[in-house]
Design a protein around this motif. Structure first.
Motif, mmCIF file in Angstrom:
data_model
loop_
_atom_site.group_PDB
_atom_site.id
_atom_site.type_symbol
_atom_site.label_atom_id
_atom_site.label_comp_id
_atom_site.label_asym_id
_atom_site.label_seq_id
_atom_site.Cartn_x
_atom_site.Cartn_y
_atom_site.Cartn_z
ATOM 1 N N MET A 112 0.906 -1.049 0.097
ATOM 2 C CA MET A 112 -0.029 0.096 -0.121
ATOM 3 C C MET A 112 0.776 1.130 -0.094
ATOM 4 O O MET A 112 1.938 1.144 0.511
ATOM 5 C CB MET A 112 -0.750 0.064 1.016
ATOM 6 C CG MET A 112 -1.754 -1.256 1.182
ATOM 7 S SD MET A 112 -2.945 -1.207 2.802
ATOM 8 C CE MET A 112 -4.076 0.297 1.934
ATOM 9 N N VAL A 113 0.327 2.290 -0.622
ATOM 10 C CA VAL A 113 1.250 3.683 -0.463
ATOM 11 C C VAL A 113 0.020 4.746 0.001
ATOM 12 O O VAL A 113 -1.082 4.984 -0.583
ATOM 13 C CB VAL A 113 1.624 3.893 -1.957
ATOM 14 C CG1 VAL A 113 2.409 5.130 -1.871
ATOM 15 C CG2 VAL A 113 2.528 2.891 -2.402
ATOM 16 N N LEU A 114 0.709 5.349 0.834
ATOM 17 C CA LEU A 114 -0.153 6.555 1.514
ATOM 18 C C LEU A 114 0.360 7.695 0.810
ATOM 19 O O LEU A 114 1.701 7.838 0.687
ATOM 20 C CB LEU A 114 -0.059 6.482 3.028
ATOM 21 C CG LEU A 114 -0.627 5.253 3.680
ATOM 22 C CD1 LEU A 114 -0.561 5.668 5.190
ATOM 23 C CD2 LEU A 114 -1.875 5.087 3.240
ATOM 24 N N ALA A 115 -0.343 8.883 0.731
ATOM 25 C CA ALA A 115 0.327 10.174 0.346
ATOM 26 C C ALA A 115 1.334 10.536 1.784
ATOM 27 O O ALA A 115 0.893 10.256 2.889
ATOM 28 C CB ALA A 115 -1.012 11.128 0.359
ATOM 29 N N PRO A 116 2.215 11.270 1.621
ATOM 30 C CA PRO A 116 3.115 11.563 2.551
ATOM 31 C C PRO A 116 2.471 12.524 3.750
ATOM 32 O O PRO A 116 2.738 12.382 4.758
ATOM 33 C CB PRO A 116 4.065 12.405 1.794
ATOM 34 C CG PRO A 116 4.296 11.797 0.485
ATOM 35 C CD PRO A 116 2.759 11.614 0.255
ATOM 36 N N GLU A 117 1.255 13.241 3.140
ATOM 37 C CA GLU A 117 0.580 14.200 3.969
ATOM 38 C C GLU A 117 -0.498 13.598 4.765
ATOM 39 O O GLU A 117 -1.306 13.962 5.513
ATOM 40 C CB GLU A 117 0.250 15.538 3.220
ATOM 41 C CG GLU A 117 1.138 15.898 2.707
ATOM 42 C CD GLU A 117 1.517 15.512 1.208
ATOM 43 O OE1 GLU A 117 2.394 16.017 0.571
ATOM 44 O OE2 GLU A 117 0.790 14.580 0.768
ATOM 45 N N HIS A 118 -0.581 12.173 4.514
ATOM 46 C CA HIS A 118 -1.930 11.410 5.137
ATOM 47 C C HIS A 118 -1.937 11.500 6.567
ATOM 48 O O HIS A 118 -0.677 11.187 7.093
ATOM 49 C CB HIS A 118 -1.806 10.037 4.498
ATOM 50 C CG HIS A 118 -3.110 9.146 4.704
ATOM 51 N ND1 HIS A 118 -3.437 8.840 5.924
ATOM 52 C CD2 HIS A 118 -3.961 8.723 3.900
ATOM 53 C CE1 HIS A 118 -4.859 8.317 5.794
ATOM 54 N NE2 HIS A 118 -5.056 8.161 4.775
ATOM 55 N N ASP A 119 -2.920 11.821 7.299
ATOM 56 C CA ASP A 119 -3.040 11.895 8.871
ATOM 57 C C ASP A 119 -2.406 10.622 9.573
ATOM 58 O O ASP A 119 -2.018 10.583 10.608
ATOM 59 C CB ASP A 119 -4.148 12.545 9.281
ATOM 60 C CG ASP A 119 -5.347 11.298 9.023
ATOM 61 O OD1 ASP A 119 -5.435 10.294 8.606
ATOM 62 O OD2 ASP A 119 -6.378 11.861 9.351
ATOM 63 N N MET A 120 -2.805 9.425 8.759
ATOM 64 C CA MET A 120 -1.981 8.018 9.607
ATOM 65 C C MET A 120 -0.706 7.948 9.467
ATOM 66 O O MET A 120 -0.315 7.145 10.233
ATOM 67 C CB MET A 120 -2.820 7.068 8.900
ATOM 68 C CG MET A 120 -4.364 6.953 9.140
ATOM 69 S SD MET A 120 -4.949 5.140 8.770
ATOM 70 C CE MET A 120 -4.247 4.372 9.798
ATOM 71 N N VAL A 121 0.062 8.715 8.597
ATOM 72 C CA VAL A 121 1.512 8.415 8.469
ATOM 73 C C VAL A 121 2.137 8.456 10.026
ATOM 74 O O VAL A 121 2.852 7.599 10.313
ATOM 75 C CB VAL A 121 2.323 9.364 7.536
ATOM 76 C CG1 VAL A 121 3.691 9.066 7.495
ATOM 77 C CG2 VAL A 121 1.514 9.088 6.250
ATOM 78 N N SER A 122 1.974 9.631 10.551
ATOM 79 C CA SER A 122 2.435 9.864 11.878
ATOM 80 C C SER A 122 2.054 8.703 13.068
ATOM 81 O O SER A 122 2.689 8.352 14.030
ATOM 82 C CB SER A 122 2.223 11.253 12.352
ATOM 83 O OG SER A 122 0.768 11.380 12.541
ATOM 84 N N LYS A 123 0.774 8.120 12.879
ATOM 85 C CA LYS A 123 0.511 7.255 13.704
ATOM 86 C C LYS A 123 0.991 5.691 13.474
ATOM 87 O O LYS A 123 0.990 4.942 14.647
ATOM 88 C CB LYS A 123 -1.277 7.144 13.686
ATOM 89 C CG LYS A 123 -1.870 8.660 13.920
ATOM 90 C CD LYS A 123 -3.552 8.324 13.578
ATOM 91 C CE LYS A 123 -4.028 9.757 13.753
ATOM 92 N NZ LYS A 123 -5.475 9.795 13.390
ATOM 93 N N ILE A 124 1.327 5.221 12.369
ATOM 94 C CA ILE A 124 1.523 3.965 12.165
ATOM 95 C C ILE A 124 3.170 3.918 11.905
ATOM 96 O O ILE A 124 3.708 2.580 11.932
ATOM 97 C CB ILE A 124 0.909 3.538 10.908
ATOM 98 C CG1 ILE A 124 1.266 4.364 9.741
ATOM 99 C CG2 ILE A 124 -0.668 3.454 11.119
ATOM 100 C CD1 ILE A 124 0.727 3.549 8.427
#
Length: 323
Positions: A139-151
């Motif tokens: 999976m790929v998230l946008a760098p600004e996705h709010d879950m990035v810092s959580k996971i």
């Protein structure tokens, strides 16, 4: 997003902040956290056409991508109406088709992937190709996705933070058009495949935009060229789910092959597999059918020397109109 239902008595018991929180879900002009082009030296938000190679055209100052509280116009709420009324407008067929593409209606499904080790954290993706669910290998998230810092794991935090800083100067337009330079970073986290139980690595990459869809994609490298190039670049698994096809040099993006290696979808054509997969996803309550639009709500910002005037003042974080 719509707010949960409430009664007239509930409304009367709410304070001004609570009421405003509900009204913001329905106002045509509303406040939202949006990714914008921020120029610290000018102290203003810039449009894409006011930027060149990461610098402001006016003054040549650095511009970075930043999530900021902005006023937006709820244009997307009218997407279906705009689409339906195009034929009533006295325009050429070519111009009408351009407008349809600009609105960009697509039917698909939203699917939720649990984050390994934390069932409360789920990554939502929207896809028009649920028939390819068994071809998901990362999976790929946008760098600004709010879950990035959580996971992001402790081990990967430094690399992830460095990557986010690195791509902050690229506009959305640059990120969409730049297909040659492949970049991304592993978050250290994994999602659980909803059907196979496989552990799927979660990456961030600049080709995924936070303001489009859910800001996250289930990557099927055998069927999408950008996913294919990403997988090749980072040596990620590519699992072919298209019968009698060759993906040795590129992804198979046609829609003629039968599905294989996909459990209950085996030997189905893409149309039938899509219908079956949506039914299965909804029956397992891991997602739901959804209509998405490329059209996005319009951000408008009070700029330093130019832009729309804002007859608004705030009391206790609640906006009020100047009389």
């Amino acid at each position: 997003d719509e707010h949960e239902s409430f009664t007239a008595d509930d409304w009367l018991k709410m304070n001004n902040v609570q009421r405003e929180g509900i009204l913001q879900c329905y106002r045509i002009a509303y406040l939202s956290d949006s990714l914008v082009n921020w120029c610290p030296d000018l102290g203003t938000v810039l449009a894409n056409d006011e930027i060149s190679n990461g610098f402001s055209i006016r003054g040549g100052y650095p511009v970075v991508q930043k999530v900021m509280r902005q006023w937006s116009m709820r244009i997307k709420a009218y997407a279906e109406r705009l689409l339906n009324d195009i034929d009533a407008v006295d325009w050429s067929d070519a111009l009408k088709e351009q407008q349809r593409n600009w609105i960009g209606k697509s039917k698909g499904v939203s699917i939720f992937f649990e984050v390994l080790g934390d069932q409360d954290q789920k990554v939502e993706v929207f896809t028009t190709r649920p028939d390819t669910i068994f071809g998901v290998t990362f999976m790929v998230l946008a760098p600004e996705h709010d879950m990035v810092s959580k996971i992001t794991t402790q081990k990967q935090r430094k690399d992830v933070a460095a990557y986010i800083r690195k791509i902050a100067g690229k506009s959305e337009r640059d990120r969409q058009s730049d297909t040659k330079n492949i970049s991304g970073v592993f978050t250290g986290a994994y999602a659980v495949h909803p059907f196979t139980g496989d552990h799927i690595p979660i990456w961030i990459g600049d080709y995924v935009l936070v303001n489009y869809g859910t800001g996250a994609v289930m990557s099927v490298p055998c069927g999408d060229q950008r996913d294919y190039l990403f997988a090749k670049h980072f040596n990620l698994e590519i699992r072919n789910i298209f019968k009698d096809t060759d993906i040795s040099s590129s992804a198979y993006e046609d829609k003629k092959a039968l599905i294989t290696g996909s459990d209950f979808l085996n030997d189905l054509d893409i149309s039938t597999a899509t219908e079956r997969s949506i039914i299965k996803i909804e029956s397992l309550q891991i997602g739901h059918g959804k209509v998405n639009y490329r059209l996005r709500d319009a951000i408008f910002s009070r700029q330093r020397y130019w832009g729309e005037p804002f007859p608004i003042y705030f009391l206790g974080n609640v906006p009020h109109v100047v009389d």
